[in-house]
Design an enzyme around this catalytic site. Sequence first.
Site, short mmCIF file in Angstrom:
data_model
loop_
_atom_site.label_atom_id
_atom_site.label_comp_id
_atom_site.label_asym_id
_atom_site.label_seq_id
_atom_site.Cartn_x
_atom_site.Cartn_y
_atom_site.Cartn_z
N GLU A 1 36.30 30.51 33.33
CA GLU A 1 35.98 30.24 31.92
C GLU A 1 37.19 30.22 31.00
OE1 GLU A 1 32.60 31.24 34.23
OE2 GLU A 1 34.28 32.60 33.83
N ARG B 1 52.14 42.75 40.07
CA ARG B 1 52.52 41.73 39.10
C ARG B 1 51.93 41.99 37.71
NH1 ARG B 1 52.74 40.34 44.06
NH2 ARG B 1 54.14 38.71 44.82
N TRP C 1 36.81 39.56 34.50
CA TRP C 1 36.74 39.82 35.94
C TRP C 1 38.08 40.38 36.40
CZ3 TRP C 1 32.42 39.81 38.68
CH2 TRP C 1 32.51 39.88 40.08
N ASP D 1 37.08 36.09 51.58
CA ASP D 1 36.82 35.49 52.89
C ASP D 1 36.26 34.08 52.82
OD1 ASP D 1 37.68 37.82 54.16
OD2 ASP D 1 35.67 38.71 54.05
N HIS E 1 35.98 30.07 47.94
CA HIS E 1 35.78 30.23 46.50
C HIS E 1 37.12 30.36 45.76
CE1 HIS E 1 33.64 31.50 42.87
NE2 HIS E 1 34.48 32.52 42.77
#
Length: 155
Positions: free
Chosen positions: A64, A133, A28, A91, A94
Amino acid sequence: MAGPLKSGSVKSSINLLKKKFAIVVAEWNEEITEALYEGAVAGLVANGVKKSNIVRKNVPGTFELSLGALWMGEKKNIDAVICLGCVIQGDTPHFDYICQAVAYGITEANLKTRKPVIFGVLTTLNKQQAMDRAGGKFGNKGEEAALTAIGMLNF
């Protein structure tokens, strides 16, 4: 290879040619995690780790990383695990749940395997902060994670 690390802040007193590293990479936010991975590999190789002693394993997302790190850390031939991921705030809450869970999970993997399991996870407010970063104006946190792994093996 013994001697100072690339950053010059830590000295390696062990033979890194014989150490094997697992790098667990979240898919991701792939643009960011790929840059972190490249930084980690560069940091390890620059400090004497053989590229053939670096094992990459992908997981679907940052959540994960904990289980992937535990599985890799349980392998007898792995000396240290580097976890690389990126969570960008949205927003909803999560972001908070994922960040807290992965920090706890990686800590647990350290304790359960009794090996260095390094938290190389960016937790940023936006994509630009992550890019800054992951090889941008604030360096590459993947490389810093690699140097941390070497430092912990020297402990």
